[in-house]
Motif scaffolding. Structure first.
Motif, PDB file in Angstrom:
ATOM      1  N   LEU A 498     -63.287 -30.951  -0.083  1.00 20.14           N
ATOM      2  CA  LEU A 498     -62.283 -31.823   0.543  1.00 20.14           C
ATOM      3  C   LEU A 498     -60.892 -31.202   0.462  1.00 20.14           C
ATOM      4  CD1 LEU A 498     -63.275 -35.426  -0.678  1.00 20.14           C
ATOM      5  CD2 LEU A 498     -63.677 -34.429   1.575  1.00 20.14           C
ATOM      6  N   LEU A 499     -60.566 -30.621  -0.689  1.00 21.67           N
ATOM      7  CA  LEU A 499     -59.241 -30.033  -0.880  1.00 21.67           C
ATOM      8  C   LEU A 499     -59.049 -28.754  -0.074  1.00 21.67           C
ATOM      9  CD1 LEU A 499     -58.891 -30.485  -4.749  1.00 21.67           C
ATOM     10  CD2 LEU A 499     -57.671 -31.774  -2.981  1.00 21.67           C
ATOM     11  N   ALA A 500     -60.142 -28.104   0.291  1.00 20.48           N
ATOM     12  CA  ALA A 500     -60.045 -26.797   0.947  1.00 20.48           C
ATOM     13  C   ALA A 500     -59.756 -26.877   2.433  1.00 20.48           C
ATOM     14  CB  ALA A 500     -61.349 -26.025   0.720  1.00 20.48           C
ATOM     15  N   VAL A 501     -59.731 -28.067   2.998  1.00 20.11           N
ATOM     16  CA  VAL A 501     -59.537 -28.221   4.439  1.00 20.11           C
ATOM     17  C   VAL A 501     -58.333 -29.131   4.699  1.00 20.11           C
ATOM     18  CG1 VAL A 501     -60.557 -29.021   6.595  1.00 20.11           C
ATOM     19  CG2 VAL A 501     -61.994 -27.909   4.883  1.00 20.11           C
ATOM     20  N   GLU A 502     -57.367 -28.627   5.440  1.00 21.31           N
ATOM     21  CA  GLU A 502     -56.232 -29.417   5.924  1.00 21.31           C
ATOM     22  C   GLU A 502     -55.409 -30.031   4.797  1.00 21.31           C
ATOM     23  OE1 GLU A 502     -57.884 -32.282   8.572  1.00 21.31           O
ATOM     24  OE2 GLU A 502     -58.489 -30.818  10.078  1.00 21.31           O
ATOM     25  N   THR A 503     -55.334 -29.369   3.634  1.00 20.27           N
ATOM     26  CA  THR A 503     -54.482 -29.837   2.548  1.00 20.27           C
ATOM     27  C   THR A 503     -53.690 -28.662   1.997  1.00 20.27           C
ATOM     28  OG1 THR A 503     -55.846 -29.422   0.575  1.00 20.27           O
ATOM     29  CG2 THR A 503     -56.410 -31.352   1.922  1.00 20.27           C
ATOM     30  N   GLY A 504     -52.655 -28.947   1.189  1.00 21.28           N
ATOM     31  CA  GLY A 504     -51.878 -27.885   0.570  1.00 21.28           C
ATOM     32  C   GLY A 504     -52.656 -27.093  -0.456  1.00 21.28           C
ATOM     33  N   TYR A 505     -53.746 -27.652  -0.930  1.00 29.62           N
ATOM     34  CA  TYR A 505     -54.550 -26.965  -1.945  1.00 29.62           C
ATOM     35  C   TYR A 505     -55.442 -25.870  -1.347  1.00 29.62           C
ATOM     36  CZ  TYR A 505     -53.145 -30.487  -5.356  1.00 29.62           C
ATOM     37  OH  TYR A 505     -52.424 -31.280  -6.208  1.00 29.62           O
ATOM     38  N   GLU A 507     -54.308 -23.202   0.092  1.00 28.12           N
ATOM     39  CA  GLU A 507     -53.612 -21.923  -0.004  1.00 28.12           C
ATOM     40  C   GLU A 507     -54.061 -21.161  -1.245  1.00 28.12           C
ATOM     41  OE1 GLU A 507     -51.906 -20.990   2.461  1.00 28.12           O
ATOM     42  OE2 GLU A 507     -51.820 -22.921   3.507  1.00 28.12           O
ATOM     43  N   VAL A 508     -54.010 -19.842  -1.153  1.00 26.00           N
ATOM     44  CA  VAL A 508     -54.515 -19.003  -2.233  1.00 26.00           C
ATOM     45  C   VAL A 508     -53.781 -19.260  -3.548  1.00 26.00           C
ATOM     46  CG1 VAL A 508     -52.977 -17.056  -1.622  1.00 26.00           C
ATOM     47  CG2 VAL A 508     -55.122 -16.638  -2.876  1.00 26.00           C
ATOM     48  N   GLY A 509     -52.491 -19.526  -3.479  1.00 25.93           N
ATOM     49  CA  GLY A 509     -51.736 -19.770  -4.703  1.00 25.93           C
ATOM     50  C   GLY A 509     -52.102 -21.060  -5.402  1.00 25.93           C
ATOM     51  N   ALA A 510     -52.702 -21.994  -4.654  1.00 27.34           N
ATOM     52  CA  ALA A 510     -53.072 -23.287  -5.236  1.00 27.34           C
ATOM     53  C   ALA A 510     -54.540 -23.349  -5.615  1.00 27.34           C
ATOM     54  CB  ALA A 510     -52.744 -24.407  -4.250  1.00 27.34           C
ATOM     55  N   ALA A 511     -55.281 -22.273  -5.390  1.00 23.39           N
ATOM     56  CA  ALA A 511     -56.727 -22.308  -5.635  1.00 23.39           C
ATOM     57  C   ALA A 511     -57.076 -22.640  -7.081  1.00 23.39           C
ATOM     58  CB  ALA A 511     -57.356 -20.985  -5.209  1.00 23.39           C
ATOM     59  N   PRO A 512     -56.427 -22.007  -8.093  1.00 23.15           N
ATOM     60  CA  PRO A 512     -56.765 -22.381  -9.477  1.00 23.15           C
ATOM     61  C   PRO A 512     -56.473 -23.847  -9.779  1.00 23.15           C
ATOM     62  CG  PRO A 512     -55.596 -20.285  -9.423  1.00 23.15           C
ATOM     63  CD  PRO A 512     -55.477 -20.879  -8.051  1.00 23.15           C
ATOM     64  N   PRO A 559     -46.650 -34.188  -3.729  1.00 22.55           N
ATOM     65  CA  PRO A 559     -46.527 -32.728  -3.653  1.00 22.55           C
ATOM     66  C   PRO A 559     -47.712 -32.051  -4.339  1.00 22.55           C
ATOM     67  CG  PRO A 559     -44.461 -33.735  -4.363  1.00 22.55           C
ATOM     68  CD  PRO A 559     -45.491 -34.819  -4.391  1.00 22.55           C
ATOM     69  N   VAL A 560     -48.058 -30.855  -3.880  1.00 26.89           N
ATOM     70  CA  VAL A 560     -49.152 -30.096  -4.469  1.00 26.89           C
ATOM     71  C   VAL A 560     -48.801 -29.726  -5.906  1.00 26.89           C
ATOM     72  CG1 VAL A 560     -50.454 -27.927  -4.354  1.00 26.89           C
ATOM     73  CG2 VAL A 560     -49.942 -29.201  -2.258  1.00 26.89           C
ATOM     74  N   GLU A 561     -49.716 -29.984  -6.820  1.00 24.10           N
ATOM     75  CA  GLU A 561     -49.539 -29.600  -8.217  1.00 24.10           C
ATOM     76  C   GLU A 561     -50.126 -28.204  -8.403  1.00 24.10           C
ATOM     77  OE1 GLU A 561     -48.345 -28.928 -11.306  1.00 24.10           O
ATOM     78  OE2 GLU A 561     -47.990 -31.096 -11.144  1.00 24.10           O
ATOM     79  N   SER A 562     -49.264 -27.214  -8.605  1.00 27.80           N
ATOM     80  CA  SER A 562     -49.720 -25.826  -8.648  1.00 27.80           C
ATOM     81  C   SER A 562     -50.119 -25.353 -10.032  1.00 27.80           C
ATOM     82  CB  SER A 562     -48.630 -24.902  -8.083  1.00 27.80           C
ATOM     83  OG  SER A 562     -47.426 -25.055  -8.824  1.00 27.80           O
ATOM     84  N   ASP A 563     -49.741 -26.081 -11.066  1.00 32.51           N
ATOM     85  CA  ASP A 563     -50.102 -25.690 -12.430  1.00 32.51           C
ATOM     86  C   ASP A 563     -51.501 -26.203 -12.754  1.00 32.51           C
ATOM     87  OD1 ASP A 563     -49.533 -24.730 -15.195  1.00 32.51           O
ATOM     88  OD2 ASP A 563     -49.755 -26.876 -15.621  1.00 32.51           O
ATOM     89  N   PRO A 564     -52.457 -25.326 -13.094  1.00 36.24           N
ATOM     90  CA  PRO A 564     -53.828 -25.776 -13.335  1.00 36.24           C
ATOM     91  C   PRO A 564     -53.953 -26.810 -14.445  1.00 36.24           C
ATOM     92  CG  PRO A 564     -53.775 -23.404 -12.995  1.00 36.24           C
ATOM     93  CD  PRO A 564     -52.352 -23.855 -13.090  1.00 36.24           C
ATOM     94  N   ALA A 565     -53.202 -26.647 -15.524  1.00 37.91           N
ATOM     95  CA  ALA A 565     -53.302 -27.605 -16.628  1.00 37.91           C
ATOM     96  C   ALA A 565     -52.817 -28.987 -16.195  1.00 37.91           C
ATOM     97  CB  ALA A 565     -52.511 -27.102 -17.832  1.00 37.91           C
ATOM     98  N   ALA A 566     -51.701 -28.995 -15.471  1.00 42.94           N
ATOM     99  CA  ALA A 566     -51.180 -30.274 -14.988  1.00 42.94           C
ATOM    100  C   ALA A 566     -52.113 -30.870 -13.935  1.00 42.94           C
ATOM    101  CB  ALA A 566     -49.781 -30.077 -14.413  1.00 42.94           C
TER     102      ALA A 566
END
Length: 683
Positions: A498-505, A507-512, A559-566
């Protein structure tokens, strides 16, 4: 005889006649007993012409202003260049003494026009070989109901009629104060302005719907002004379908977008209404929480259940099976993805939904499917009979288990396969289980009945006998018994997709972070790796896939949470029931109270759902002021419905009215049990 659909693409015309009466003699005096002059009749006729021109009509002007009105009408109703015609006459009506069909329009000189109204109708209906327009007469005349109730006209089938009448009053009654003209003008204006609506899927406003609104407005005038008046309309058989008459194009019409372009053309006319293929396909897609259609399939996991049901649909194992699980556990999604693969009319169209299954059932030409929600025993049995090819599917005596078994037997090998989903949401489910499902299950288990039966349901006391049969002698599948580790992995994959299509997640930087978020949600909902693992699954009363999808929907507004722990911590915060998720979703609104009041009203919807007007009255019981505050304004209702659209399902009544209901019966049950103050507390 050509029917009403075989009309050319001629003009749409409106002819309006306001017939004021000259009542003064040459000395300027009105004789005793003179007719009311109706000096405002031309003005009301002009107003009707103007509003109908906004519906796309061209004004049909009288070439000779001095021409006899009857001659003008005769020319209009016999015009070969007109495909749709509205004739509006406001004036005096008088019954001649010649019997039925004796309504005459009174001319400006106070004398009857030569032809009765019935003669104009006959010019349209009695010449099937000639081109005549579809014609609506709006007759604001005393006794005008005489033209709506002509015995010979009532005997015509609705499909072949070309003339229709909306009359100001009954045959023996009087019309007052231009009420029909005023009401029709106001009602049509409200449709044009959007205050009144029919479902956008309708190309035209059904004539019975327009007539009902006009009658309501005339009644309001009567109550305010005195002298009771009620409109009359053309009579048709109770079962006649007249929703598609072309007189009033729907200003809000938009072609319903097909989630899969080929589906509507490929299966719309082939599948039984109670099958409800959209129910199964949308649940098979698995992306409803995000409002996505059928372009991609997100169904994941349930590997053991998929293999078991695939084998069953392919004819292996006992003849009766039962699938169960808690609300939102994915029962309909599982059945939906397998039915999409097995049904001949769905298989090729829906390959993108089922092609990633580890095991998919083969094409099954003997498959009959019913979505039982809000349908009764007669409807369900009749649908199965139609799908099995019954010559008389709607026979008066109905269909029972033995009749369906005999019908299935006539088809030969292999046995027919019957699948009925949402049995617990059917009308009077106990009657359905006792009178139809249990006998069918027993026959199916016998092995020589010519049919196999599979049902999907939540566990309820009414289904104890069915459950026992499935456990002891049939195929029993419970999604609540899926091992936690397997469910954890399935959820991670589903959420990640679900996150891999049409969402900010995506992007390669948000994958983790996306992977961590998915793992956190899965851990919280299954107990695998969660801080309170020992309590999670026992406390979760809702399906994990439904809850996780809704939570992802709520998170995508942030907003996209880019920190994996958070991101993992955010996943671990997922609420564990639908009401809490609803609260989370509504919290994004400036004022969630109207939306919650509307949702609580819809929790009490019956059958196909509740129209806007009813919602407005029911929702007010759940507002701060309660019922004493009056109905909720329609604009507020519509804004609330738009804000809550994901939680809703929409149907269309026969009269074109849009009906709304909650998308999941479990949510409706939960909202019905909330205390009265929950609206304020949750807000």
């Amino acid at each position: 005889m050509s029917d009403r659909h075989d009309r050319g693409a001629g003009a749409r015309e409106v002819l309006t006649l306001g017939l004021a009466v000259e009542t003064q003699d040459e000395d300027g005096l009105a004789p005793l007993g003179a007719l009311d002059p109706l000096v405002d009749a031309p003005w009301h006729a002009e107003r009707m012409s103007e509003v109908l021109q906004r519906f796309g009509y061209r004004r049909r002007d009288r070439r000779d202003p001095a021409a006899d009105p009857g001659t003008v009408i005769r020319e209009a109703v016999t015009s070969a260049d007109t495909s749709v015609l509205v004739v509006h006459v406001v004036g005096h009506g008088r019954l001649a003494e010649s019997g039925e069909g004796a309504l005459h329009v009174v001319g400006a000189d106070g004398f009857n026009l030569d032809d009765p109204v019935s003669a104009w109708i006959s010019l349209i209906e009695s010449h099937p070989g000639r081109s005549r327009p579809q014609t609506l007469f709006l007759l604001d005349l005393c006794h005008s109901g005489d033209a709506a109730t002509l015995p010979w006209h009532q005997k015509m089938t609705a499909a072949h009629r070309r003339a229709w009448v909306v009359a100001a009053c009954g045959p023996e009654d009087e019309a007052f104060d231009y009420r029909l003209s005023r009401a029709a003008h106001d009602v049509l204006g409200k449709y044009l302005d959007g205050e009144l609506r029919v479902d956008p899927s309708h190309t035209h406003i059904p004539l019975p719907t327009i007539a009902r609104e006009i009658d309501r407005a005339v009644t309001d005038f009567s109550l305010a002004e005195g002298f009771s008046q009620q409109i009359d309309v053309s009579r048709v058989p109770f079962t006649a379908r007249v929703e598609d008459l072309p007189f009033f194009p729907n200003p809000g019409h938009r072609a319903r977008r097909s989630e899969l372009p080929s589906v509507d053309a490929g299966i719309g006319s082939l599948l039984d209404e109670a099958f409800d293929p959209g129910h199964f396909m949308l649940r098979a897609a698995g992306a409803q929480p995000l409002g996505r259609g059928l372009e991609r399939g997100y169904f994941r996991g349930r590997r053991t259940a998929v293999r078991t049901l695939t084998d069953w649909l392919n004819g292996k194992g006992p003849g009766f099976g039962l699938l169960t699980g808690k609300p939102g556990s994915g029962k309909s999604a599982l059945l939906g993805v397998l039915i999409s693969a097995a049904h001949p009319q769905l298989r090729d169209f829906t390959e993108q939904l089922w092609r990633r299954l580890e095991a998919a059932p083969a094409r099954n030409g003997g498959l009959a499917v019913v979505h039982a929600r809000r349908r009764d025993l007669t409807q369900i049995a009749g649908s199965l009979a139609r799908q099995l090819g019954a010559a008389e599917p709607d026979r008066p005596s109905g269909w029972d288990a033995e009749g369906l078994c005999r019908l299935a037997g006539t088809r030969g090998a292999p046995p027919c396969t019957l699948v009925i989903d949402a049995v617990d949401e059917a009308e009077r489910p106990a009657d359905l289980a006792r009178a139809l499902l249990q006998p069918l299950a027993q026959m199916a288990l016998s092995g020589d009945a010519g049919l196999r039966l599979f049902v999907g349901t939540r566990q309820r006391a009414e289904f104890t006998a069915l459950t026992t049969m499935a456990r002891d002698s049939g195929e029993f599948v419970s999604l609540d018994e899926t091992p936690a580790d397997e469910l954890h992995e399935d959820l991670k994959q589903y959420i990640g997709d679900l996150l891999a299509v049409e969402t900010g997640y995506r992007e390669v930087g948000a994958a983790p972070a996306a992977a961590a978020l998915a793992e956190g949600i899965a851990a919280r909902l299954t107990g695998v790796g969660a801080p309170d693992a020992g309590q999670v699954r026992q406390a979760l009363g809702w399906g994990e896939f439904l809850v996780s999808g809704l939570y992802v929907r709520a998170l995508l507004g942030r907003p996209v949470e880019s920190d994996p722990a958070a991101a993992r911590a955010l996943g671990l915060d997922v609420p564990r029931d639908l009401p809490a998720l609803l609260d989370l979703d509504l919290a994004r609104l400036p004022d969630p109270r109207p939306v919650r009041s509307v949702l609580k009203a819809l929790a009490h919807a019956e059958s196909q759902g509740m129209p806007e007007r009813v919602i407005a009255h029911v929702a007010t019981a759940f507002t701060d002021g309660g019922a004493a505050s009056g109905a909720m304004p329609l604009d507020d209702v519509r804004e609330a419905l738009a804000a809550a659209r994901f939680y809703l399902r929409r149907d269309v009544d026969l009269d074109g009215t849009t009906l709304f209901r909650l998308f999941h019966e479990g949510l409706a049950e939960r909202l019905r049990t909330e205390p009265a103050g929950a609206v304020e507390e949750a807000s």
